[in-house]
Enzyme design. Sequence first.
Site, mmCIF file in Angstrom:
data_model
loop_
_atom_site.group_PDB
_atom_site.id
_atom_site.type_symbol
_atom_site.label_atom_id
_atom_site.label_comp_id
_atom_site.label_asym_id
_atom_site.label_seq_id
_atom_site.Cartn_x
_atom_site.Cartn_y
_atom_site.Cartn_z
ATOM 1 N N LYS A 173 0.786 -1.178 0.042
ATOM 2 C CA LYS A 173 -0.059 -0.228 -0.257
ATOM 3 C C LYS A 173 1.117 1.263 -0.026
ATOM 4 O O LYS A 173 1.619 1.338 0.653
ATOM 5 C CB LYS A 173 -0.687 0.059 1.302
ATOM 6 C CG LYS A 173 -1.681 1.184 1.264
ATOM 7 C CD LYS A 173 -1.672 1.793 2.675
ATOM 8 C CE LYS A 173 -2.871 3.799 2.660
ATOM 9 N NZ LYS A 173 -2.262 3.964 1.625
ATOM 10 N N GLY A 200 -5.913 3.585 -1.256
ATOM 11 C CA GLY A 200 -6.620 3.971 -0.736
ATOM 12 C C GLY A 200 -5.828 4.808 0.172
ATOM 13 O O GLY A 200 -4.489 4.895 0.878
ATOM 14 N N GLY A 217 -5.022 5.668 4.393
ATOM 15 C CA GLY A 217 -4.545 4.683 5.271
ATOM 16 C C GLY A 217 -5.253 4.086 6.265
ATOM 17 O O GLY A 217 -5.859 2.849 6.303
ATOM 18 N N GLY A 234 -4.958 0.536 4.972
ATOM 19 C CA GLY A 234 -4.271 -0.092 6.038
ATOM 20 C C GLY A 234 -4.490 -0.897 7.271
ATOM 21 O O GLY A 234 -3.406 -1.452 6.919
ATOM 22 N N GLU A 257 9.684 0.537 11.105
ATOM 23 C CA GLU A 257 10.461 2.059 11.242
ATOM 24 C C GLU A 257 9.940 3.354 11.284
ATOM 25 O O GLU A 257 9.174 3.730 10.530
ATOM 26 C CB GLU A 257 11.297 1.880 9.955
ATOM 27 C CG GLU A 257 12.519 3.016 9.571
ATOM 28 C CD GLU A 257 12.455 4.347 9.158
ATOM 29 O OE1 GLU A 257 12.055 5.189 10.240
ATOM 30 O OE2 GLU A 257 12.086 4.394 7.854
ATOM 31 N N CYS A 272 12.771 10.634 8.339
ATOM 32 C CA CYS A 272 12.456 10.042 10.099
ATOM 33 C C CYS A 272 13.767 10.370 10.314
ATOM 34 O O CYS A 272 13.971 10.484 11.629
ATOM 35 C CB CYS A 272 11.977 8.369 9.720
ATOM 36 S SG CYS A 272 10.657 8.165 8.591
ATOM 37 N N GLU A 278 8.097 15.318 16.783
ATOM 38 C CA GLU A 278 8.789 15.123 15.338
ATOM 39 C C GLU A 278 7.949 16.264 13.938
ATOM 40 O O GLU A 278 6.627 15.928 14.028
ATOM 41 C CB GLU A 278 8.581 14.258 14.687
ATOM 42 C CG GLU A 278 8.796 13.599 13.162
ATOM 43 C CD GLU A 278 8.994 12.023 12.548
ATOM 44 O OE1 GLU A 278 9.900 11.536 12.065
ATOM 45 O OE2 GLU A 278 8.389 11.708 13.066
#
Length: 506
Positions: A188, A218, A220, A224, A262, A301, A402
């Site tokens: 995905k 599509g 998430g 997902g 991750e 990241c 973040e």
Amino acid sequence: MKYAPPGHRDSVVSVNPRYDNYIGGKWIAPIAGKYRTNLGPATAKPICEVADSSPADVELALDAAHAAAEEWGRESAAARAAVLNAVADAIDAHREELAVAESWENGKPVRETLAADIPLAADHFRYFAAAVRSRESTITQIAEDLISYHFHEPLGVVGQIIPFNFPLLMAAWKLAPALAAGNCSVLKPASPTPWSILKLAEVVGDILPPGVLNIVNGPGGKIGQALASSPRIAKVAFTGETTTGRLIMQYAAQNIIPVTLELGGKSPNVFFADVMAKDDAFLDKAIEGLVLYAFNKGEVCTCPSRALIQESVYERFMERALERVGRIVQGDPLDTETMMGPQVSAQQIEKIAAYVDIGRAEGAEVLIGGKRAQVGGEFADGYFYEPTVLKGENRMRVFQEEIFGPVLAVTTFKDEADAVRIANDTLYGLGAGVWTRDGALAYRMGRAVQAGRVWTNCYHQYPAGAAFGGYKISGIGRETHQMMLEHYSQTKNLLVSYSENPLGLF
């Protein structure tokens, strides 16, 4: 050099008005017949329409993957390696096409995709092609007539969820070891960047057997979740924010399957006073190391989003650094002179602006930037934000949370112990940087900083063969290394007795 935008008559990339899902080696329309518009961040104008799928489309992809899994899993390591090497060759042959597609959809400068993203994607397929051919099973003689055989077997069908910041490279990170180990994948893409991975499917689709790679686009929250919670997958791999990673773990736990995660980071980049001992190439390299917080618009990241500078050289070092930040060229992502393109989406630039306001409210000083960039012309509506530097204290939210944008939070430290304390004062532990001319100091810091990867006198290098992953809430597992073959395999033990006599226990 300026590349023509996709869809332009002079472009190296063709664009269809509409893209379906890629399932079982074919382009399959979404069952509900829904599509959504995919916008280019440089102009905020449409690129194409892409399938807006439902969980039923995930089931179709799983059907195709399971139909192919047994045959692909039985292929020899040499045969799978040959396919992966052919994929790498195809990526190299279409380097410009894929680079332009990703840059136009993601916003990152084409100089980055040409020099890093696409070549690295190809190299990861070659690396795992070599790794799977060199992997060996084991035989252990337990007793004279009792032998233990250990065999590597594929898991079967795996789910893989890709982020928007490195669409093609992150796909390669996940697909290469999974396919090398004999698995089939349902992948995905991220909602903001679905198209570039579909272009990859156009390039490699004829190389991979039908059903080995399946792509479903599509939202998430819907797709997902359907993929990660499905009892029909044997593993899920995810790269993205930590909050979503927690949900992925919960879904996987329901089916007791492994995960590779991750996740986020708030990486410290530590500069010791001795970097200023000479005005030389090393100092120039250290300055560039700080400026790398703006690499890929800060949408990384492992972005070195916290700079820790020894207080005795802070003023002199930052004078040089801010001058260099001021020379970052923003604009057309398809111009090879551009150093920083637009953020990936309107949502992302709004988040960045909100965090800069939070920093100001907390008392952080804006040293440079701090607002949307005015690029003008055809890019006037693009999602551009100025590279920004804030000076403050590590307790502030802009140091702890973040941001995922070109915002650097700068503070000072007194000595080595203070540097370690500040560097580790975070929930995250994905990456870090250490800059010093003292080899012993570099080693001590590298071991003391709590991060899965510590760049020493360098930053933002992602070679195949160097394990990548996080400490603390930054993730589980190590990618880009042959150990990922184990993550995508299960071990069967065949314990064989050659004795003619039973144990005689009864």
